[in-house]
Design an enzyme around this catalytic site. Structure first.
Site, PDB file in Angstrom:
ATOM      1  N   CYS A  45       0.987  -1.187  -0.129  1.00  0.00           N
ATOM      2  CA  CYS A  45      -0.075   0.060   0.022  1.00  0.00           C
ATOM      3  C   CYS A  45       0.879   1.207   0.048  1.00  0.00           C
ATOM      4  N   LYS A  54      -1.897   7.294  -5.715  1.00  0.00           N
ATOM      5  CA  LYS A  54      -2.694   8.674  -5.717  1.00  0.00           C
ATOM      6  C   LYS A  54      -1.733   9.669  -5.989  1.00  0.00           C
ATOM      7  N   GLY A 186     -10.139  -4.184 -14.002  1.00  0.00           N
ATOM      8  CA  GLY A 186     -10.465  -4.109 -12.566  1.00  0.00           C
ATOM      9  C   GLY A 186     -10.171  -2.836 -12.058  1.00  0.00           C
ATOM     10  N   GLU A 207     -11.043  -6.000 -21.269  1.00  0.00           N
ATOM     11  CA  GLU A 207     -11.717  -6.761 -20.275  1.00  0.00           C
ATOM     12  C   GLU A 207     -12.379  -8.235 -20.665  1.00  0.00           C
ATOM     13  N   ARG A 275      -4.786 -10.199  -7.870  1.00  0.00           N
ATOM     14  CA  ARG A 275      -3.647 -10.582  -6.888  1.00  0.00           C
ATOM     15  C   ARG A 275      -3.879 -11.664  -6.178  1.00  0.00           C
ATOM     16  N   ASP A 315      -4.515  -8.883   3.189  1.00  0.00           N
ATOM     17  CA  ASP A 315      -4.470  -9.652   1.757  1.00  0.00           C
ATOM     18  C   ASP A 315      -4.270 -11.154   1.742  1.00  0.00           C
ATOM     19  N   HIS A 446     -24.191  24.427   3.469  1.00  0.00           N
ATOM     20  CA  HIS A 446     -24.486  24.783   1.961  1.00  0.00           C
ATOM     21  C   HIS A 446     -23.385  25.704   1.640  1.00  0.00           C
TER      22      HIS A 446
HETATM   23  P1  FAD Z   1       0.952  -5.822   1.934  1.00  0.00           P
HETATM   24  O1  FAD Z   1       0.824  -4.476   2.004  1.00  0.00           O
HETATM   25  O2  FAD Z   1       1.154  -6.880   0.925  1.00  0.00           O
HETATM   26  O3  FAD Z   1       2.383  -6.200   3.141  1.00  0.00           O
HETATM   27  C1  FAD Z   1       2.926  -7.391   3.246  1.00  0.00           C
HETATM   28  C2  FAD Z   1       4.126  -7.114   3.885  1.00  0.00           C
HETATM   29  O4  FAD Z   1       4.608  -8.548   4.242  1.00  0.00           O
HETATM   30  C3  FAD Z   1       5.168  -6.965   2.610  1.00  0.00           C
HETATM   31  O5  FAD Z   1       5.778  -5.670   2.935  1.00  0.00           O
HETATM   32  C4  FAD Z   1       6.073  -8.050   2.273  1.00  0.00           C
HETATM   33  O6  FAD Z   1       7.146  -7.760   2.018  1.00  0.00           O
HETATM   34  C5  FAD Z   1       5.985  -8.711   3.869  1.00  0.00           C
HETATM   35  N1  FAD Z   1       6.373 -10.258   3.688  1.00  0.00           N
HETATM   36  C6  FAD Z   1       5.692 -11.087   3.178  1.00  0.00           C
HETATM   37  N2  FAD Z   1       6.130 -12.278   3.441  1.00  0.00           N
HETATM   38  C7  FAD Z   1       7.204 -11.987   4.359  1.00  0.00           C
HETATM   39  C8  FAD Z   1       8.235 -12.923   4.947  1.00  0.00           C
HETATM   40  N3  FAD Z   1       8.143 -14.165   4.728  1.00  0.00           N
HETATM   41  N4  FAD Z   1       9.016 -12.325   5.785  1.00  0.00           N
HETATM   42  C9  FAD Z   1       9.022 -10.958   5.925  1.00  0.00           C
HETATM   43  N5  FAD Z   1       8.195 -10.243   5.429  1.00  0.00           N
HETATM   44  C10 FAD Z   1       7.086 -10.576   4.667  1.00  0.00           C
HETATM   45  N6  FAD Z   1      -6.192  -0.600  -1.293  1.00  0.00           N
HETATM   46  C11 FAD Z   1      -6.911   0.293  -0.934  1.00  0.00           C
HETATM   47  O7  FAD Z   1      -7.730   0.201   0.095  1.00  0.00           O
HETATM   48  N7  FAD Z   1      -7.028   1.607  -1.516  1.00  0.00           N
HETATM   49  C12 FAD Z   1      -6.323   1.991  -2.502  1.00  0.00           C
HETATM   50  O8  FAD Z   1      -6.342   2.990  -3.153  1.00  0.00           O
HETATM   51  C13 FAD Z   1      -5.467   0.825  -3.208  1.00  0.00           C
HETATM   52  N8  FAD Z   1      -4.685   1.089  -4.116  1.00  0.00           N
HETATM   53  C14 FAD Z   1      -3.784  -0.045  -4.645  1.00  0.00           C
HETATM   54  C15 FAD Z   1      -3.072   0.340  -5.891  1.00  0.00           C
HETATM   55  C16 FAD Z   1      -2.376  -0.631  -6.206  1.00  0.00           C
HETATM   56  C17 FAD Z   1      -1.342  -0.431  -7.710  1.00  0.00           C
HETATM   57  C18 FAD Z   1      -2.257  -2.006  -5.467  1.00  0.00           C
HETATM   58  C19 FAD Z   1      -1.195  -2.936  -6.199  1.00  0.00           C
HETATM   59  C20 FAD Z   1      -2.893  -2.337  -4.457  1.00  0.00           C
HETATM   60  C21 FAD Z   1      -3.634  -1.253  -3.841  1.00  0.00           C
HETATM   61  N9  FAD Z   1      -4.581  -1.421  -2.781  1.00  0.00           N
HETATM   62  C22 FAD Z   1      -5.399  -0.375  -2.386  1.00  0.00           C
HETATM   63  C23 FAD Z   1      -4.506  -2.550  -2.152  1.00  0.00           C
HETATM   64  C24 FAD Z   1      -3.518  -2.566  -0.939  1.00  0.00           C
HETATM   65  O9  FAD Z   1      -2.462  -2.410  -1.426  1.00  0.00           O
HETATM   66  C25 FAD Z   1      -3.678  -3.961  -0.085  1.00  0.00           C
HETATM   67  O10 FAD Z   1      -5.021  -4.375   0.106  1.00  0.00           O
HETATM   68  C26 FAD Z   1      -2.880  -3.848   1.217  1.00  0.00           C
HETATM   69  O11 FAD Z   1      -1.601  -3.382   0.766  1.00  0.00           O
HETATM   70  C27 FAD Z   1      -2.948  -5.094   1.935  1.00  0.00           C
HETATM   71  O12 FAD Z   1      -2.078  -5.032   3.282  1.00  0.00           O
HETATM   72  P2  FAD Z   1      -1.299  -6.201   3.858  1.00  0.00           P
HETATM   73  O13 FAD Z   1      -0.715  -5.591   4.938  1.00  0.00           O
HETATM   74  O14 FAD Z   1      -2.130  -7.314   4.040  1.00  0.00           O
HETATM   75  O15 FAD Z   1      -0.228  -6.521   2.878  1.00  0.00           O
HETATM   76  P1  NAI Z   2      -9.374  -6.839 -10.197  1.00  0.00           P
HETATM   77  O1  NAI Z   2      -9.653  -8.147  -9.618  1.00  0.00           O
HETATM   78  O2  NAI Z   2      -9.800  -5.747  -9.615  1.00  0.00           O
HETATM   79  O3  NAI Z   2      -9.510  -6.834 -11.632  1.00  0.00           O
HETATM   80  C1  NAI Z   2      -8.874  -7.820 -12.637  1.00  0.00           C
HETATM   81  C2  NAI Z   2      -9.537  -7.884 -13.814  1.00  0.00           C
HETATM   82  O4  NAI Z   2      -9.001  -8.440 -14.704  1.00  0.00           O
HETATM   83  C3  NAI Z   2     -10.994  -8.594 -13.582  1.00  0.00           C
HETATM   84  O5  NAI Z   2     -12.182  -7.840 -13.933  1.00  0.00           O
HETATM   85  C4  NAI Z   2     -10.901  -9.774 -14.460  1.00  0.00           C
HETATM   86  O6  NAI Z   2     -12.131 -10.037 -15.152  1.00  0.00           O
HETATM   87  C5  NAI Z   2      -9.823  -9.331 -15.546  1.00  0.00           C
HETATM   88  N1  NAI Z   2      -9.197 -10.322 -16.276  1.00  0.00           N
HETATM   89  C6  NAI Z   2      -8.738 -11.805 -15.912  1.00  0.00           C
HETATM   90  N2  NAI Z   2      -7.941 -11.963 -16.700  1.00  0.00           N
HETATM   91  C7  NAI Z   2      -8.370 -11.591 -17.795  1.00  0.00           C
HETATM   92  C8  NAI Z   2      -7.922 -12.004 -19.412  1.00  0.00           C
HETATM   93  N3  NAI Z   2      -7.292 -12.983 -19.600  1.00  0.00           N
HETATM   94  N4  NAI Z   2      -8.066 -10.823 -20.102  1.00  0.00           N
HETATM   95  C9  NAI Z   2      -8.851  -9.765 -19.872  1.00  0.00           C
HETATM   96  N5  NAI Z   2      -9.414  -9.507 -18.619  1.00  0.00           N
HETATM   97  C10 NAI Z   2      -8.899 -10.241 -17.555  1.00  0.00           C
HETATM   98  O7  NAI Z   2      -7.654  -7.011  -9.839  1.00  0.00           O
HETATM   99  P2  NAI Z   2      -6.548  -5.711 -10.160  1.00  0.00           P
HETATM  100  O8  NAI Z   2      -7.099  -4.562 -10.718  1.00  0.00           O
HETATM  101  O9  NAI Z   2      -5.477  -6.291 -10.443  1.00  0.00           O
HETATM  102  O10 NAI Z   2      -6.341  -5.215  -8.390  1.00  0.00           O
HETATM  103  C11 NAI Z   2      -5.957  -6.034  -7.261  1.00  0.00           C
HETATM  104  C12 NAI Z   2      -6.749  -5.638  -6.158  1.00  0.00           C
HETATM  105  O11 NAI Z   2      -5.847  -4.615  -5.810  1.00  0.00           O
HETATM  106  C13 NAI Z   2      -8.051  -5.231  -6.314  1.00  0.00           C
HETATM  107  O12 NAI Z   2      -8.907  -6.230  -5.985  1.00  0.00           O
HETATM  108  C14 NAI Z   2      -8.453  -4.378  -5.123  1.00  0.00           C
HETATM  109  O13 NAI Z   2      -8.928  -4.646  -4.088  1.00  0.00           O
HETATM  110  C15 NAI Z   2      -6.729  -3.790  -5.023  1.00  0.00           C
HETATM  111  N6  NAI Z   2      -6.961  -2.444  -5.183  1.00  0.00           N
HETATM  112  C16 NAI Z   2      -7.745  -1.312  -4.840  1.00  0.00           C
HETATM  113  C17 NAI Z   2      -7.721  -0.188  -5.117  1.00  0.00           C
HETATM  114  C18 NAI Z   2      -8.680   0.615  -4.567  1.00  0.00           C
HETATM  115  O14 NAI Z   2      -9.205   0.406  -3.674  1.00  0.00           O
HETATM  116  N7  NAI Z   2      -8.899   2.018  -4.854  1.00  0.00           N
HETATM  117  C19 NAI Z   2      -6.761   0.366  -6.223  1.00  0.00           C
HETATM  118  C20 NAI Z   2      -6.079  -0.711  -6.881  1.00  0.00           C
HETATM  119  C21 NAI Z   2      -5.943  -1.915  -6.247  1.00  0.00           C
END
Ligand code: FAD
Ligand code: NAI
Length: 477
Positions: A45, A54, A186, A207, A275, A315, A446
């Site tokens: 995150c 962001k 997605g 998609e 993911r 996650d 307002h």
């Molecule tokens: P993570 O953030 O993945 O943290 C897990 C940590 O564990 C990592 O730092 C990893 O290195 C560490 N780890 C793993 N295995 C080991 C090990 N064996 N030993 C030591 N360390 C280890 N969510 C939102 O709600 N809003 C958003 O706007 C949003 N935007 C996103 C944009 C993108 C591009 C992506 C990819 C995700 C986004 N998400 C968003 C999803 C969000 O990032 C995740 O839901 C969140 O990070 C989950 O937190 P976590 O602590 O479970 O896991």
């Molecule tokens: P996602 O699950 O949201 O979307 C993946 C999309 O790929 C789906 O719509 C699926 O139907 C499509 N897809 C899969 N295989 C395909 C193929 N072969 N051809 C065409 N389409 C295909 O996953 P995404 O976007 O990778 O995000 C992962 C997670 O990260 C999300 O579930 C979300 O919870 C989190 N995230 C949250 C954000 C937020 O809260 N603002 C921002 C970014 C990520």
């Protein structure tokens, strides 16, 4: 870090947003806490997800907005230009400030941070291979698994080719791609599509399902697709990508559609198809019987796994893949590990998507509410009828609320300005089980965007004030 310090009340594996919150909360409750992180404090995150995306979305929005200031009477000499190197440096500064702040907080809370890869040897012992190669074995009363998730690499041909990128690389680009094909429609794809399009790329989204962000309210999904198309983003749905190749100096994405194979060309391909839980280091626990479901760790609403004293959050449990859920689960796990009685309630989880304009939703969609049966009343209020939205030129979209038989809020969706902040009003109302009558007596300032939320509830009651409505059949006086 105190290397000689080996015994803890609670050990947390993973210092992402779930893990570091769990560690801080446990420390607040008096625990002696250790946390192990193999890559970066703040996890996905803070380093490569929510926060950097962001920051760059903000850059893109400001940049695109400059092209529209003429209508406000502001004239800029010449064409604005973008220096992506500087934009990425800005993003990195934001990340550094936030992750540095978290490291300070851990220190202030006396949480011992171990910089290395953790391997759980049992529910009470963890081996850490530290960055310098040394190995330490730690003991704990309780274990919190917070290892997060990683990007899915779909197994189609060409996935490891040049100019094929994932979200992490997309947030490090020091040049704006001339054109970009996003595989997946997605959350990640729609956010990054908006970002790159605003920065000047030609963007196509491919998609496989019939709709973008398919789990959201149908009306919102359609409005988003219309909005993206109007802006100039190409949206192809019902197109399952099967391969990536090189053709005429470009990347070529081939997808199977109802009418046969279709190709989409671009300078870069962004892959965002979901993911998966990251469980490396947990193998011994799995062999010892840790319950798993489709690659994810199973935890109950107290965030307990089936192994006594072992909790799992965020996650790696993968109920929602959202940062704010990981945080809340972290607090719940820490409290239970410290002898309290806390439970997760997943009925009111806000969902936020940072498109232009933003999308936010909570509770049931209209379709889910209707499928559930019983009386459903829906109110919708367009942003064009909100004074603040007109004054700030943010008139695209609407707010929608779904009421049940007694006026209880079953769900809400906002497509419009500041939706991601506004949704909290609906979340709070739902959490407090307010009925529409109770929500409506709240005076909204307002002119504000928040007035549109009240108007949507008024609309569901058939008495919106800033749009004309014939009273709906059965609406209350
Ligand atoms: P993570 O953030 O993945 O943290 C897990 C940590 O564990 C990592 O730092 C990893 O290195 C560490 N780890 C793993 N295995 C080991 C090990 N064996 N030993 C030591 N360390 C280890 N969510 C939102 O709600 N809003 C958003 O706007 C949003 N935007 C996103 C944009 C993108 C591009 C992506 C990819 C995700 C986004 N998400 C968003 C999803 C969000 O990032 C995740 O839901 C969140 O990070 C989950 O937190 P976590 O602590 O479970 O896991
Ligand atoms: P996602 O699950 O949201 O979307 C993946 C999309 O790929 C789906 O719509 C699926 O139907 C499509 N897809 C899969 N295989 C395909 C193929 N072969 N051809 C065409 N389409 C295909 O996953 P995404 O976007 O990778 O995000 C992962 C997670 O990260 C999300 O579930 C979300 O919870 C989190 N995230 C949250 C954000 C937020 O809260 N603002 C921002 C970014 C990520």
């Amino acid at each position: 870090m105190a290397n000689e310090e080996r015994e803890f009340d609670i050990l947390v594996i993973g210092a992402g947003i779930g893990g570091y919150i769990a560690a801080i909360r446990a420390a607040q409750l008096g625990a002696h806490v250790g946390i192990i992180e193999k890559q970066y404090i703040g996890g996905t995150c803070l380093n490569v997800g929510c926060i950097p995306s962001k920051a760059l979305l903000h850059v893109a929005q400001v940049y695109a907005g400059l092209k529209e200031v003429d209508k406000l009477g502001i004239h800029i000499e010449g064409q604005p230009s973008i220096d992506m190197g500087a934009a990425v440096a800005f993003k990195e500064k934001v990340v550094k400030q936030l992750t540095g702040g978290v490291a300070q907080l851990l220190k202030a809370n006396k949480v011992a941070v171990f910089d290395g890869v953790a391997e759980a040897l049992s529910p009470t012992r963890v081996k850490v291979t530290q960055k310098d190669g040394s190995v330490v074995e730690l003991a704990a009363g309780k274990l919190i698994l917070a290892t997060g998730s990683e990007t899915i690499m779909p197994p189609f041909p060409g996935i490891d080719g040049k100019n094929v990128i994932f979200s992490t690389e997309a947030l490090e680009m020091t040049k704006v791609p001339e054109s970009l094909v996003c595989i997946g429609g997605g959350v990640i794809a729609v956010e990054l599509a908006c970002m790159f399009h605003a920065l000047g790329s030609n963007v196509t989204i491919v998609e496989m399902l019939p709709s973008l962000i398919a789990n959201e309210d149908e009306e919102v999904c359609k409005a988003l697709t219309r909005s993206l198309t109007k802006r100039g983003i190409t949206v192809a749905t019902g197109a399952r990508v099967e391969s990536i190749s090189d053709a005429d100096g470009m990347k070529r994405v081939t997808a199977m559609t109802e009418s046969g194979p279709q190709t989409f060309d671009g300078e870069y391909v962004l892959v965002a198809v979901g993911r998966k839980a990251q469980t490396r280091g947990l193998e011994t626990l799995v062999s010892a019987g840790l319950a798993m479901d489709r690659g994810k760790v199973v935890a109950n609403e107290r965030m307990e796994t089936n192994l006594p004293g072992v909790y799992a959050i965020g996650d790696v449990v993968g109920r929602t893949w959202l940062a704010h859920v990981a945080e809340t689960e972290g607090e719940v796990a820490a409290e239970n590990a410290m002898g309290h009685d806390a439970k997760m309630d997943y009925t009111v989880v806000p969902r936020v998507i940072y498109t232009f304009p933003e999308i936010a939703a909570v509770g049931l969609t209209e379709q889910q509410a209707r499928e559930r049966g019983g009386a459903v009343r829906v109110g919708k209020f367009p942003w064009v009828a909100n004074g603040k939205a007109l004054a700030t030129t943010e008139t695209e979209g609407f707010t929608k609320v779904i009421l049940g038989e007694y006026g209880e809020i079953l769900g809400a969706a906002i497509f419009g300005p500041d939706a991601t902040n506004l949704i909290t009003e609906f979340s709070l109302a739902m959490r407090a089980e307010l009925t529409s009558d109770e929500a409506l007596v709240t005076i909204h300032p307002h002119p504000t965007y928040s007035e549109a939320l009240r108007e949507a509830i008024l609309a569901a009651e058939g008495r919106a004030l800033h749009i004309y409505q014939r009273p709906a059949a059965g609406a209350r006086a």
